[in-house]
Design a protein around this motif. Structure first.
Motif, short mmCIF file in Angstrom:
data_model
loop_
_atom_site.label_atom_id
_atom_site.label_comp_id
_atom_site.label_asym_id
_atom_site.label_seq_id
_atom_site.Cartn_x
_atom_site.Cartn_y
_atom_site.Cartn_z
N MET A 77 0.83 -1.21 0.00
CA MET A 77 0.00 0.00 0.00
C MET A 77 0.87 1.26 0.00
O MET A 77 0.61 2.21 -0.74
CB MET A 77 -0.88 0.03 1.26
CG MET A 77 -1.95 -1.00 1.37
SD MET A 77 -2.80 -0.79 2.96
CE MET A 77 -3.46 -2.43 3.21
N LEU A 78 1.91 1.24 0.85
CA LEU A 78 2.78 2.41 0.97
C LEU A 78 3.50 2.70 -0.34
O LEU A 78 3.60 3.86 -0.76
CB LEU A 78 3.79 2.17 2.10
CG LEU A 78 4.84 3.27 2.31
CD1 LEU A 78 4.19 4.61 2.61
CD2 LEU A 78 5.79 2.87 3.45
N THR A 79 3.99 1.67 -1.00
CA THR A 79 4.72 1.87 -2.26
C THR A 79 3.80 2.42 -3.34
O THR A 79 4.17 3.33 -4.09
CB THR A 79 5.34 0.55 -2.75
OG1 THR A 79 6.03 -0.07 -1.67
CG2 THR A 79 6.33 0.78 -3.86
N LEU A 80 2.60 1.88 -3.42
CA LEU A 80 1.62 2.38 -4.39
C LEU A 80 1.31 3.86 -4.14
O LEU A 80 1.32 4.69 -5.05
CB LEU A 80 0.34 1.56 -4.30
CG LEU A 80 0.37 0.12 -4.81
CD1 LEU A 80 -0.86 -0.65 -4.35
CD2 LEU A 80 0.47 0.08 -6.32
N CYS A 81 1.08 4.17 -2.87
CA CYS A 81 0.71 5.55 -2.53
C CYS A 81 1.88 6.51 -2.72
O CYS A 81 1.69 7.65 -3.17
CB CYS A 81 0.21 5.62 -1.09
SG CYS A 81 -1.40 4.85 -0.87
#
Length: 237
Positions: A145-149
Protein backbone atom coordinates in the motif's frame (compact mmCIF):
# COMPACT_ATOMS: atom_id res chain seq x y z
CA UNK A 1 -9.02 7.58 -27.30
CA UNK A 2 -5.60 9.18 -26.96
CA UNK A 3 -2.60 6.85 -26.89
CA UNK A 4 -0.57 7.65 -23.79
CA UNK A 5 2.15 4.98 -23.99
CA UNK A 6 3.16 3.50 -27.34
CA UNK A 7 5.89 0.84 -27.40
CA UNK A 8 7.08 -0.32 -30.82
CA UNK A 9 9.61 -2.99 -31.78
CA UNK A 10 11.18 -2.95 -28.31
CA UNK A 11 14.31 -5.03 -27.83
CA UNK A 12 15.99 -5.15 -24.43
CA UNK A 13 19.24 -6.63 -23.18
CA UNK A 14 20.94 -7.62 -19.93
CA UNK A 15 24.55 -7.51 -21.04
CA UNK A 16 24.75 -9.93 -23.98
CA UNK A 17 21.45 -11.59 -23.08
CA UNK A 18 18.70 -10.59 -25.51
CA UNK A 19 15.50 -10.57 -23.40
CA UNK A 20 12.82 -8.69 -25.39
CA UNK A 21 12.31 -9.45 -29.06
CA UNK A 22 10.28 -6.71 -30.77
CA UNK A 23 7.57 -5.98 -28.19
CA UNK A 24 4.63 -3.84 -29.36
CA UNK A 25 2.25 -2.53 -26.70
CA UNK A 26 0.10 0.52 -26.10
CA UNK A 27 -1.91 2.06 -23.27
CA UNK A 28 -4.68 4.52 -24.04
CA UNK A 29 -5.64 7.41 -21.81
CA UNK A 30 -7.91 6.20 -18.99
CA UNK A 31 -7.25 2.49 -19.59
CA UNK A 32 -6.21 -0.32 -17.32
CA UNK A 33 -4.07 -2.70 -19.38
CA UNK A 34 -2.65 -5.94 -17.98
CA UNK A 35 0.54 -7.65 -19.13
CA UNK A 36 0.24 -11.36 -18.38
CA UNK A 37 2.53 -14.35 -18.67
CA UNK A 38 4.62 -16.82 -16.75
CA UNK A 39 7.68 -15.82 -14.75
CA UNK A 40 10.76 -15.08 -16.85
CA UNK A 41 9.04 -14.20 -20.13
CA UNK A 42 9.98 -10.49 -20.05
CA UNK A 43 7.04 -8.71 -18.42
CA UNK A 44 9.08 -6.94 -15.74
CA UNK A 45 11.83 -6.19 -18.25
CA UNK A 46 9.27 -4.43 -20.46
CA UNK A 47 8.35 -1.93 -17.77
CA UNK A 48 11.94 -1.56 -16.56
CA UNK A 49 12.97 -0.71 -20.12
CA UNK A 50 10.11 1.79 -20.30
CA UNK A 51 11.42 3.37 -17.10
CA UNK A 52 14.98 3.63 -18.48
CA UNK A 53 16.41 0.93 -16.21
CA UNK A 54 17.36 -1.59 -18.91
CA UNK A 55 19.32 -1.08 -22.15
CA UNK A 56 16.82 -1.06 -25.01
CA UNK A 57 16.32 -0.27 -28.69
CA UNK A 58 13.16 0.48 -30.62
CA UNK A 59 10.69 3.19 -29.64
CA UNK A 60 8.92 4.02 -26.38
CA UNK A 61 6.68 7.06 -26.80
CA UNK A 62 4.93 8.62 -23.81
CA UNK A 63 2.52 11.49 -24.50
CA UNK A 64 4.34 11.89 -27.82
CA UNK A 65 7.84 12.11 -26.30
CA UNK A 66 10.49 9.45 -27.00
CA UNK A 67 11.78 7.91 -23.75
CA UNK A 68 14.66 5.74 -24.97
CA UNK A 69 17.91 7.41 -23.96
CA UNK A 70 16.40 9.28 -21.01
CA UNK A 71 17.26 8.63 -17.37
CA UNK A 72 14.64 7.26 -14.96
CA UNK A 73 14.16 10.56 -13.12
CA UNK A 74 13.59 12.38 -16.43
CA UNK A 75 10.97 9.81 -17.38
CA UNK A 76 9.27 10.16 -13.98
CA UNK A 77 9.10 13.94 -14.41
CA UNK A 78 7.14 13.42 -17.62
CA UNK A 79 4.34 11.82 -15.59
CA UNK A 80 5.17 8.12 -15.67
CA UNK A 81 5.04 6.28 -12.33
CA UNK A 82 6.60 2.89 -11.53
CA UNK A 83 5.89 0.56 -8.62
CA UNK A 84 8.57 -2.17 -8.60
CA UNK A 85 7.89 -5.71 -7.43
CA UNK A 86 10.37 -5.47 -4.55
CA UNK A 87 8.52 -2.40 -3.14
CA UNK A 88 11.69 -0.38 -2.40
CA UNK A 89 10.47 1.42 0.72
CA UNK A 90 12.83 3.33 3.01
CA UNK A 91 12.61 1.07 6.09
CA UNK A 92 14.03 3.48 8.70
CA UNK A 93 11.80 6.38 7.66
CA UNK A 94 8.21 6.66 8.87
CA UNK A 95 5.22 5.92 6.67
CA UNK A 96 4.53 9.64 6.28
CA UNK A 97 8.16 10.45 5.45
CA UNK A 98 8.10 7.77 2.73
CA UNK A 99 4.95 9.31 1.26
CA UNK A 100 6.38 12.83 1.32
CA UNK A 101 9.49 11.64 -0.52
CA UNK A 102 7.24 10.73 -3.44
CA UNK A 103 5.56 14.13 -3.53
CA UNK A 104 5.49 15.87 -6.88
CA UNK A 105 8.07 18.64 -7.29
CA UNK A 106 7.89 20.22 -10.72
CA UNK A 107 7.75 18.03 -13.82
CA UNK A 108 4.29 17.86 -15.38
CA UNK A 109 2.52 21.02 -16.44
CA UNK A 110 -0.56 20.57 -14.23
CA UNK A 111 -0.53 23.21 -11.48
CA UNK A 112 -2.14 21.29 -8.62
CA UNK A 113 -1.48 17.58 -8.07
CA UNK A 114 -4.50 15.24 -8.04
CA UNK A 115 -3.38 13.58 -4.81
CA UNK A 116 -2.33 14.67 -1.33
CA UNK A 117 -1.54 12.88 1.94
CA UNK A 118 -5.19 13.11 2.95
CA UNK A 119 -6.21 11.17 -0.17
CA UNK A 120 -3.72 8.40 0.60
CA UNK A 121 -4.99 8.10 4.16
CA UNK A 122 -8.61 8.11 2.95
CA UNK A 123 -7.96 5.26 0.50
CA UNK A 124 -5.83 3.29 2.95
CA UNK A 125 -6.87 4.11 6.55
CA UNK A 126 -4.29 1.60 7.78
CA UNK A 127 -1.52 3.91 6.56
CA UNK A 128 -3.00 6.79 8.52
CA UNK A 129 -3.00 4.61 11.64
CA UNK A 130 0.66 3.72 11.02
CA UNK A 131 1.86 7.13 9.75
CA UNK A 132 4.46 7.58 12.52
CA UNK A 133 5.75 3.98 12.40
CA UNK A 134 9.02 3.06 10.66
CA UNK A 135 8.09 1.62 7.27
CA UNK A 136 10.31 -1.42 7.83
CA UNK A 137 7.95 -2.56 10.61
CA UNK A 138 4.92 -2.74 8.30
CA UNK A 139 3.48 -6.02 7.07
CA UNK A 140 3.96 -7.01 3.44
CA UNK A 141 0.48 -5.82 2.53
CA UNK A 142 1.01 -2.49 4.27
CA UNK A 143 4.35 -2.01 2.50
CA UNK A 144 2.61 -2.64 -0.83
CA UNK A 145 0.00 0.00 0.00
CA UNK A 146 2.78 2.41 0.97
CA UNK A 147 4.72 1.87 -2.26
CA UNK A 148 1.62 2.38 -4.39
CA UNK A 149 0.71 5.55 -2.53
CA UNK A 150 4.26 6.95 -2.59
CA UNK A 151 4.31 6.60 -6.39
CA UNK A 152 0.89 8.21 -6.63
CA UNK A 153 2.12 11.22 -4.66
CA UNK A 154 4.25 12.05 -7.71
CA UNK A 155 0.96 12.64 -9.61
CA UNK A 156 1.65 10.35 -12.61
CA UNK A 157 -0.61 10.23 -15.68
CA UNK A 158 0.24 6.54 -16.09
CA UNK A 159 1.37 4.16 -13.38
CA UNK A 160 3.15 0.86 -14.13
CA UNK A 161 2.76 -1.69 -11.35
CA UNK A 162 4.76 -4.91 -11.14
CA UNK A 163 3.02 -7.81 -9.35
CA UNK A 164 1.18 -5.70 -6.72
CA UNK A 165 -0.72 -8.69 -5.29
CA UNK A 166 2.30 -11.01 -4.88
CA UNK A 167 2.22 -12.59 -1.42
CA UNK A 168 -0.82 -10.63 -0.24
CA UNK A 169 -3.85 -11.99 1.60
CA UNK A 170 -7.06 -12.25 -0.50
CA UNK A 171 -8.65 -9.33 1.37
CA UNK A 172 -5.71 -7.07 0.52
CA UNK A 173 -5.76 -8.27 -3.11
CA UNK A 174 -9.34 -7.03 -3.32
CA UNK A 175 -8.29 -3.70 -1.83
CA UNK A 176 -5.54 -3.31 -4.46
CA UNK A 177 -8.06 -4.00 -7.24
CA UNK A 178 -10.40 -1.39 -5.77
CA UNK A 179 -7.50 1.08 -5.53
CA UNK A 180 -6.59 0.60 -9.20
CA UNK A 181 -10.14 1.20 -10.41
CA UNK A 182 -10.26 4.34 -8.23
CA UNK A 183 -7.08 5.55 -9.96
CA UNK A 184 -8.73 4.97 -13.32
CA UNK A 185 -11.77 6.99 -12.21
CA UNK A 186 -9.40 9.86 -11.35
CA UNK A 187 -7.94 9.81 -14.87
CA UNK A 188 -4.78 7.78 -14.20
CA UNK A 189 -3.97 5.03 -16.71
CA UNK A 190 -2.55 1.75 -15.40
CA UNK A 191 -0.18 -0.83 -16.90
CA UNK A 192 -0.42 -3.84 -14.61
CA UNK A 193 2.05 -6.73 -14.62
CA UNK A 194 0.21 -9.54 -12.89
CA UNK A 195 0.18 -13.31 -12.56
CA UNK A 196 -3.25 -13.57 -10.95
CA UNK A 197 -5.54 -13.92 -13.94
CA UNK A 198 -8.71 -13.17 -11.99
CA UNK A 199 -7.81 -9.62 -10.92
CA UNK A 200 -6.44 -8.75 -14.37
CA UNK A 201 -9.55 -10.03 -16.13
CA UNK A 202 -11.86 -8.21 -13.71
CA UNK A 203 -10.42 -4.71 -13.94
CA UNK A 204 -8.66 -4.47 -17.34
CA UNK A 205 -10.03 -3.10 -20.58
CA UNK A 206 -7.34 -4.89 -22.59
CA UNK A 207 -4.76 -7.60 -21.89
CA UNK A 208 -1.47 -8.64 -23.45
CA UNK A 209 0.05 -12.09 -23.00
CA UNK A 210 3.83 -12.46 -23.23
CA UNK A 211 5.89 -15.49 -24.09
CA UNK A 212 9.63 -15.78 -24.73
CA UNK A 213 10.18 -12.01 -24.80
CA UNK A 214 7.43 -11.20 -27.31
CA UNK A 215 3.69 -10.51 -27.31
CA UNK A 216 1.75 -13.70 -28.01
CA UNK A 217 -1.77 -12.25 -27.65
CA UNK A 218 -3.56 -8.90 -27.48
CA UNK A 219 -7.27 -8.42 -26.88
CA UNK A 220 -10.02 -7.82 -24.36
CA UNK A 221 -10.45 -10.03 -21.28
CA UNK A 222 -13.43 -11.59 -23.06
CA UNK A 223 -11.24 -12.40 -26.07
CA UNK A 224 -8.81 -14.18 -23.75
CA UNK A 225 -11.58 -16.09 -22.00
CA UNK A 226 -12.68 -17.34 -25.41
CA UNK A 227 -9.16 -18.46 -26.40
CA UNK A 228 -8.29 -21.59 -24.40
CA UNK A 229 -5.32 -22.38 -26.64
CA UNK A 230 -3.53 -19.14 -25.67
CA UNK A 231 -4.31 -19.71 -22.00
CA UNK A 232 -2.98 -23.28 -22.12
CA UNK A 233 0.16 -22.41 -24.06
CA UNK A 234 1.23 -19.22 -22.30
CA UNK A 235 -0.54 -18.91 -18.94
CA UNK A 236 -1.49 -22.21 -17.36
CA UNK A 237 1.05 -24.13 -15.31
Amino acid sequence: MTTLLDIKNLHAFYGKSHVLHGVNLRVEQGEIVSLLGRNGVGRSTTIKATMGQVAATGSISFKGDELIGLKAFQIAHKGLGYVPENRDIFPTLTVEQNLLLGEKRGGTARNSPRWALADMYRMFPRLRERQSIAAGLLSGGEQQMLTLCRTLMGDPDLIMIDEPTEGLAPKIVGLVAQYLTELQSAGVSVLLVEQKLAIAMDISQRVYVMGHGAIAFEGTPEDLRNNPQIRREWLEV
